[in-house]
Write an enzyme that holds these catalytic residues in place. Sequence first.
Site, mmCIF file in Angstrom:
data_model
loop_
_atom_site.group_PDB
_atom_site.id
_atom_site.type_symbol
_atom_site.label_atom_id
_atom_site.label_comp_id
_atom_site.label_asym_id
_atom_site.label_seq_id
_atom_site.Cartn_x
_atom_site.Cartn_y
_atom_site.Cartn_z
ATOM 1 N N SER A 121 0.807 -1.221 0.000
ATOM 2 C CA SER A 121 0.000 0.000 0.000
ATOM 3 C C SER A 121 0.840 1.271 0.000
ATOM 4 C CB SER A 121 -0.932 0.003 1.221
ATOM 5 O OG SER A 121 -0.209 -0.225 2.409
ATOM 6 N N ASP B 45 4.695 -7.948 6.250
ATOM 7 C CA ASP B 45 5.282 -9.190 6.780
ATOM 8 C C ASP B 45 5.671 -8.997 8.241
ATOM 9 O OD1 ASP B 45 6.289 -11.105 4.174
ATOM 10 O OD2 ASP B 45 5.826 -9.010 3.760
ATOM 11 N N HIS C 266 0.029 5.073 6.924
ATOM 12 C CA HIS C 266 0.521 5.239 5.558
ATOM 13 C C HIS C 266 1.174 6.607 5.380
ATOM 14 C CE1 HIS C 266 -2.358 1.900 5.028
ATOM 15 N NE2 HIS C 266 -1.491 1.514 4.104
#
Length: 1450
Positions: free
Chosen positions: A404, A518, A659
Amino acid sequence: MESWPGVSLVGLLLLLLLGQGPSQIHGSSGENTSQPQQVFRTLKNFSFPCKPKKLELSVLSKSVHSLRPSDIKLVAAIGNLETPPAPGSGVVNMEKPQSLESELQNVCIGIMTALSDIIRHFNPSVLMPTCSPGKGTAGHTTIAEDLWIQAKELVRHLKDNPELDFEKDWKLITVLFSNTSQCHLCSSDQQKRHLMKHMEMLSGVLDYLHREVPRAFVNLVDLSEVLTMAQQHQETGFSPAPEICKCSEEITKLSKAVMQWSYQEAWEDLLASSKFNKHETFAVVFQSFFSEVELPLERPSPQDSTTLALRIWNSMMEPVGRKDGTLNEAERKTMKCPSQESPYLFTYRNSNYQARQLKPIGKFQMKEGTKFTCPDKDPSDSIPTTVHRLRPADIKVIGAMGDSLTAGNGAGSSPGNVLDVLTQYRGLSWSVGGDETIETVTTLANILREFNPSLKGFSVGTGKENTPRASFNQAVAGAKSDGLAAQAKKLVSLMKDDKTINFQEDWKIITVFIGGNDLCGSCNNLARFSPQTFTDNIKTALDILHAEVPRAFVNMVSVIEITPLRELFNEPKVSCPRMILRSLCPCVLNLGENSAELAQLVERNRQYQEETGKLIESGRYDTRDDFTVVLQPMFENVVMPRTLEGLPDSSFFAPDCFHFNVKTHARSAIALWKNMLEPVGRKTRHQNFEIKVPIMCPNQTSPFLSTTKNSNLGHGTSMSCEEKAPSASPPTSVHTLRPADIQVVAALGDSVTAGNGISSQEGDLADVTTQYRGLSYSAGGDKFLENVTTLPNILREFNGNLTGYSVGTGDVNSASAFLNQAVPGAKAENLASQVQTLIQKMKNDTRVNFHQDWKVITVMIGASDLCDFCKDSNRYSAANFSDHLRNALDILHKEVPRALVNLVDFMNPSIIRQVFLKNPDKCPVNQTSVLCNCVLTPGEDSHELARLEAFTKSYQSSMLQLVESGRYDTREDFSVVLQPFLFNIRLPILENGNPDTSFFAPDCILLSQKFHTQLARALWANMLEPLGKKMDTLDPKELIALACPTKDKPFLRTFRNSNYTYPIKPAIENWGSDFLCTEQSPSSKVPTSVHELRPSDIKVVAAMGDFLTTATGARPSESSSLDTPWRGLSWSIGGDGTLETHTTLPNILKKFNPSILGFSTGTLENTAGLNVAEEGARAQDMPAQAQALVKKMKSTPTINIQEDWKLITLLIGNNDLCLYCEDPENYSTREYVKYIQHALDIFYEELPRVFINVVEVMELSGLLHDQGGKCAMPLAVQKNCSCLKRSQNLMAMQELKKVNGNLQSALSELSYWHRYMQREDFAVTVQPFFRNTFVPLDERGGLDLTFFSEDCFHFSVRGHAEMAIALWNNMLEPVGKKTTSNNFTYNRTKLKCPSPENPFLYTVRNSQILLDKAKENSNTLYWAVPVAAVGGLVVGILGMMLWRTVRLVQ
């Protein structure tokens, strides 16, 4: 697979389908009583952490907004958790098997009991809990009707309960409902519609409770996701809930987290403004139960009902608006407690809740452009065929893969618009976005478009990866590394199908960035997200690109350092949707500070970065000339941006605080571009988003995108020199020597040159003993220059027939070592031996033409000396270091023709100290500090450290003085050049401020190949730099360009071809010495034994002898007569000035005892002190001088003859030697010793507490050499001295030499005479420093007359200073190990020091010499002729003494 802890999943599902009838746990409730007690153990084994007594108040709360747990009298529950009806039906089938009703009842009772048990710790009188689940047997009924029935049943039960005061007692009521359709995960509009529907459904029940039940705190609990989780993870026998509210958008991890948060916010906004929270006796609070977005694969075995009860309780302890709502492993077993400040249950009012307005901390920017000023924007002249010569303007296609952060989620979202984070602003993406231009939007694509406006592949606008505007931005929001291969395949397919690009011919930039997701999920599945698996996934994707894509430059961006996100999450002053953050990244944000799990995450993050680096560095993707993968590490160390107030700056983030905002995308783009231009090995690994930096520009020196091969920062180096030809004919002068003329290379030194540990891997400490000589910077010849950078490999580019270099591994005796004769651990004292071996090898090896071949010999020594200097500061003094180095270079100068010698400075030991001190985890302190104790163990600001720095500077200074003396520039074919690149060395530092241990071997002392590479480049650069302009500073991390000779300057530089004049040394103002001794204290009590006598114990000093002790003529220029006795300057007894200006034995002793008595001053008789020497005295005069000295001592009132320790120095024999030729019998050795013995006997009988120095007479052979006319021998000497009359007679001179030796040998026995060893307070010690006296030479090797006065006979002040130093040093050397020669070289630091281990003046006994020798010689003397001396003292000295003696006798 095990289930999640807490209520069993079957039980949870049953709970969510609650049965009928209110039930209360009483002791008399029949069979319904015992069964629950058997099933639920509630909080029996739970450790209760709260301290209720601290919170107790006697007065019952009147307001629900100050309601304490101790105020609650009863706990109850109602609810309906059935699937909502299909649209338009309004009903749900409530029929359930009878067998389930009992279990439903048990589950409900268990949860309420657990919650009641918690409250019972605060209020022991709390009543048994009540459950009122739905009827379930009434056929078809609506959810609203069912809840209405339950509410009415509950109210009736409460009113009928005799133990409950319905009007006054506080009740805790929990209303359970479900939203299993998951419509709350849909878009905002759908969510609002469904929320209003639920609110309408529940409003009637809440209104009823509000109207009928006084004093109530109502929890509105949504268990939708608990139900969904149960259905997903366990077969229950029931059909899953139908999807009656199908979302228009796909549900992703991000969308689910955002919608969960939005759903909770919507409920809280509705309730906060509702009538249910306007009164003092009633409140409704929404408690959400959201599961983590990703749950662990392995969970503990099912527990009892405490889990759900604890979660309800903990939610009640959290202020509204700060509830996180997610179920996570860390909180399943913890209980929160009321605080002293907030001892009540939280409502909207006491939480000061306001409708959320998320505002960033810091200045928000919608766009961030950058000024582009690069002048050179041209492509290559022709399309390059190699990726290693790729200019920015050659790039025609851009693409990207990732998650993203590359998809651009939230990049353009306005502050507070959390829902908009789901929008993918691909046109703003840092690595591939192409919205607008560089002036308004900073991205890598827009930077490249400044070089090539026709660039293809960038994304614009918004949309997912499968939309046309995404183009070659194939990043997928929420992607993990295991999805990267699919992205690679899709990207390759798109490129091949795109008709606007030439897939085979166009050069492409592809940026890959993955790993954050991850890491965020790694704690839940360590196998799936292990560093090895992560790297394997990347390898799979890169392999696809490598196999399928021609002409590609791939940026592999290191995974970001993710833990700084915790700073944003943990700062309460920063407004962030923390529930979203915890949902997206539980493995980072759910961990406790300083926990083992957090440490493991940090290490896993580092391993992701490290293993990715190893994959790229393996060369796997450098097998084709048109393809490479370059690691771009700018995110490896990230600093959280902060405001001026020091708070984390949320304006750099999207509204979800996770983000990147457009500002951060812009600065990431500039950082990536900078990384792309930075050489491999020198890339920025640190990112500070606060700093807006300009766009870096390629230049003529470095016009290409950096790859491993074109960076020249591996261990190899590219050579682009054009002037490689040798001289037209072999040069005869070292000053016209070209690199191609060099035919032999050799090296001398220690472990660095021997190559210890150069190629040892990190942690392999044992391998440091391996000598990687083929990789040694100055002598190694492994492989070729493009692989291994060493001086020989550079020289082989000029002359392929070069010989002498070492290869492979092996010790100094191995054949592969060849002319690399460096020995690990060698010190300066070993250098001469290395030189002798090297010369012998060069003479004997057929590959070397010893007389005709030009040789480069590199010498580097000194580090090992400094490692041990504190163990024996006398042995490793700067003076001795200089002497050893000079001796070695003198041998080379004398023996080796056609040689250029590089003298390389040693590395400053402070570098090793810093590496050790700042890397205690990586550096094996305990194992290797022993090897360099004197450097590694001194404390900061300690005296020992100051001494180390002083020794270091003295070593360096002595090297410079030695070379600049011009001593080695007397032959046309030989020169020594100091290469000073290590004089000032900078510690290689990582971005985090720690030393970069990759430059060092595993022991952190020796150097790795990375460092050797830089040493070779720096040495070569120095060799081509003129003297006076040589680089004297080395930063190992800087790029060192490989210099080239030119047509104008083709030679290796020497002082002459540099037009360099050695600086004229300033005149030496005095011959004083620097005092560096630290052990100055006297004995704790006055010693009674001479064998325990410290310098500070000496109270009286005295001397006897001849003109050397009277110091006649020591300063003739200040007197009209050369006969003036300058007793105050006398080496053994003078006390004029201080040690810093005049070096004499008393001035040395004054440093230990300023109150010392007896020294001479000035020139007058009455200031002679205890100096009884006479100018013309001989041995026969010594008894008389002894008597006079005893008399003087006894008559001096300031001397305590019994208690004071006395030091007497005796030197006699010069005049005896002069007269020996006339009367051999009277001046025989036997007579000489007899008189001295008589004088010593007087002292033995008359004086207590005495230490006597007996100094051997000077060695006087080898005289009568030419003095250049400066000291013409007077005719009187030649006429009246029988010895010198026969100076041309070899036999006569041999006889004189024999007598000289006999006098010395006879005196040497005195130390062992039994008579003088009978008293504990008396010792005679012979000091032999004059036994072998070297001719004093100047720096160019000529006769140095500054040691003598103008008559070339008497010693000057300088000569006396040297004698004083030699005597003092002899006194501190053990008998049998004393220095037997005098070193006439100037150095202010030659004085030795007593040490804590050896604090005493040396005698035979404390030297541990066997006393048998003394016993043997107590009655008989055995004479021996000493070994022939190395050389005479000075030309004419004996003749002058003879002449002087004759004159006195006459």
